[in-house]
Write a protein that holds these residues in place. Structure first.
Motif, PDB file in Angstrom:
ATOM      1  N   VAL A 107       0.843  -1.194   0.000  1.00  0.00           N
ATOM      2  CA  VAL A 107       0.000   0.000   0.000  1.00  0.00           C
ATOM      3  C   VAL A 107       0.884   1.252   0.000  1.00  0.00           C
ATOM      4  N   GLY A 108       1.992   1.204   0.721  1.00  0.00           N
ATOM      5  CA  GLY A 108       2.940   2.312   0.696  1.00  0.00           C
ATOM      6  C   GLY A 108       3.510   2.540  -0.696  1.00  0.00           C
ATOM      7  N   LEU A 109       3.813   1.465  -1.419  1.00  0.00           N
ATOM      8  CA  LEU A 109       4.301   1.592  -2.790  1.00  0.00           C
ATOM      9  C   LEU A 109       3.258   2.235  -3.698  1.00  0.00           C
ATOM     10  N   LEU A 110       1.995   1.876  -3.499  1.00  0.00           N
ATOM     11  CA  LEU A 110       0.936   2.501  -4.294  1.00  0.00           C
ATOM     12  C   LEU A 110       0.882   4.008  -4.051  1.00  0.00           C
ATOM     13  N   ALA A 111       1.084   4.411  -2.807  1.00  0.00           N
ATOM     14  CA  ALA A 111       1.014   5.830  -2.457  1.00  0.00           C
ATOM     15  C   ALA A 111       2.263   6.595  -2.893  1.00  0.00           C
ATOM     16  N   GLU A 112       3.415   5.951  -2.852  1.00  0.00           N
ATOM     17  CA  GLU A 112       4.677   6.651  -3.076  1.00  0.00           C
ATOM     18  C   GLU A 112       5.199   6.590  -4.504  1.00  0.00           C
ATOM     19  N   THR A 113       4.742   5.598  -5.292  1.00  0.00           N
ATOM     20  CA  THR A 113       5.314   5.400  -6.627  1.00  0.00           C
ATOM     21  C   THR A 113       4.223   5.072  -7.644  1.00  0.00           C
ATOM     22  N   ASP A 114       4.649   4.990  -8.899  1.00  0.00           N
ATOM     23  CA  ASP A 114       3.781   4.507  -9.979  1.00  0.00           C
ATOM     24  C   ASP A 114       4.268   3.151 -10.475  1.00  0.00           C
ATOM     25  N   LEU A 115       4.969   2.411  -9.624  1.00  0.00           N
ATOM     26  CA  LEU A 115       5.550   1.135 -10.026  1.00  0.00           C
ATOM     27  C   LEU A 115       4.504   0.034 -10.221  1.00  0.00           C
ATOM     28  N   LEU A 116       3.382   0.129  -9.518  1.00  0.00           N
ATOM     29  CA  LEU A 116       2.385  -0.942  -9.545  1.00  0.00           C
ATOM     30  C   LEU A 116       1.115  -0.489 -10.262  1.00  0.00           C
ATOM     31  N   ALA A 117       0.555  -1.396 -11.083  1.00  0.00           N
ATOM     32  CA  ALA A 117      -0.713  -1.109 -11.768  1.00  0.00           C
ATOM     33  C   ALA A 117      -1.896  -1.378 -10.845  1.00  0.00           C
ATOM     34  N   GLY A 118      -1.653  -2.052  -9.746  1.00  0.00           N
ATOM     35  CA  GLY A 118      -2.670  -2.390  -8.759  1.00  0.00           C
ATOM     36  C   GLY A 118      -2.022  -3.266  -7.710  1.00  0.00           C
ATOM     37  N   ALA A 119      -2.772  -3.578  -6.647  1.00  0.00           N
ATOM     38  CA  ALA A 119      -2.171  -4.372  -5.576  1.00  0.00           C
ATOM     39  C   ALA A 119      -3.230  -5.119  -4.782  1.00  0.00           C
ATOM     40  N   ILE A 120      -2.761  -6.163  -4.107  1.00  0.00           N
ATOM     41  CA  ILE A 120      -3.580  -6.960  -3.206  1.00  0.00           C
ATOM     42  C   ILE A 120      -2.868  -6.979  -1.859  1.00  0.00           C
ATOM     43  N   ALA A 121      -3.598  -6.649  -0.800  1.00  0.00           N
ATOM     44  CA  ALA A 121      -2.999  -6.600   0.534  1.00  0.00           C
ATOM     45  C   ALA A 121      -3.909  -7.325   1.517  1.00  0.00           C
ATOM     46  N   LYS A 122      -3.327  -8.151   2.361  1.00  0.00           N
ATOM     47  CA  LYS A 122      -4.142  -8.830   3.379  1.00  0.00           C
ATOM     48  C   LYS A 122      -3.518  -8.668   4.748  1.00  0.00           C
ATOM     49  N   HIS A 123      -4.405  -8.456   5.719  1.00  0.00           N
ATOM     50  CA  HIS A 123      -4.007  -8.332   7.124  1.00  0.00           C
ATOM     51  C   HIS A 123      -2.939  -7.266   7.319  1.00  0.00           C
ATOM     52  N   GLY A 124      -3.252  -6.044   6.972  1.00  0.00           N
ATOM     53  CA  GLY A 124      -2.273  -4.972   7.072  1.00  0.00           C
ATOM     54  C   GLY A 124      -2.548  -3.998   8.195  1.00  0.00           C
ATOM     55  N   THR A 125      -1.487  -3.307   8.584  1.00  0.00           N
ATOM     56  CA  THR A 125      -1.589  -2.173   9.491  1.00  0.00           C
ATOM     57  C   THR A 125      -1.264  -0.953   8.649  1.00  0.00           C
ATOM     58  N   TYR A 126      -2.251  -0.085   8.458  1.00  0.00           N
ATOM     59  CA  TYR A 126      -2.100   1.038   7.547  1.00  0.00           C
ATOM     60  C   TYR A 126      -2.006   2.374   8.266  1.00  0.00           C
ATOM     61  N   ASP A 127      -2.234   2.382   9.561  1.00  0.00           N
ATOM     62  CA  ASP A 127      -2.110   3.604  10.357  1.00  0.00           C
ATOM     63  C   ASP A 127      -1.432   3.254  11.674  1.00  0.00           C
ATOM     64  N   TYR A 128      -0.121   3.444  11.720  1.00  0.00           N
ATOM     65  CA  TYR A 128       0.640   3.095  12.924  1.00  0.00           C
ATOM     66  C   TYR A 128       0.401   4.061  14.072  1.00  0.00           C
ATOM     67  N   THR A 129      -0.225   5.196  13.795  1.00  0.00           N
ATOM     68  CA  THR A 129      -0.534   6.107  14.888  1.00  0.00           C
ATOM     69  C   THR A 129      -1.679   5.587  15.746  1.00  0.00           C
ATOM     70  N   SER A 130      -2.418   4.591  15.237  1.00  0.00           N
ATOM     71  CA  SER A 130      -3.515   4.017  16.013  1.00  0.00           C
ATOM     72  C   SER A 130      -3.317   2.524  16.259  1.00  0.00           C
ATOM     73  N   ALA A 131      -2.110   2.022  16.069  1.00  0.00           N
ATOM     74  CA  ALA A 131      -1.859   0.580  16.150  1.00  0.00           C
ATOM     75  C   ALA A 131      -1.095   0.153  17.379  1.00  0.00           C
TER      76      ALA A 131
END
Length: 140
Positions: free
Chosen positions: A9-33
């Protein structure tokens, strides 16, 4: 420290390297984790102690830059990566009109064991998601 779902998900936000992505069981906000993390080996820095590193490694804070399709999977009983993390990311992306899909398995925790029927369901949903996006990108 970063882990698979967070990284993709970080790669999707930071780069154009991926045409799409699949993510399972992630922590996406470490300020609330801070609570609920049952992996005692993972160093967790409380966001009120070190707010910048927590925010910097949180893809949710950069979700407005995600424009590629994203498929999310979450376990409703996962204490290490609560489904709320995926719901927050999904809601943020959906509100900005992104191509995002979320499937939550209510009884699924974060353990290594996943029931075979859940694995099959996840594979079928992944295949359908990939096929739909592949077809949308062609001139057929």
């Amino acid at each position: 420290m970063f882990y698979g779902a967070d990284c993709v998900v970080g790669l999707l936000a930071e780069t154009d390297l991926l045409a799409g992505a699949i993510a399972k069981h992630g922590t996406y906000d470490y300020t609330s984790a801070v609570s609920g993390d049952d992996d005692w080996r993972r160093p967790v820095i409380a966001p009120w102690v070190e707010p910048v590193p927590s925010r910097r490694k949180s893809p949710l804070w950069d979700a407005d830059r995600i424009d590629a399709p994203l498929l999310l999977f979450a376990g409703g009983a996962d204490d290490a990566h609560p489904a709320e993390q995926s719901r927050r990311l999904y809601t943020h992306l959906a509100r900005q009109g992104a191509d995002v899909t979320l499937y939550t398995y209510p009884e699924l925790g974060g353990s290594v064991y996943t029931p075979p029927e859940t694995v099959l369901d996840r594979l079928e949903r992944t295949e359908q998601w990939l096929t739909t996006r592949r077809t949308e990108g062609t001139d057929e």
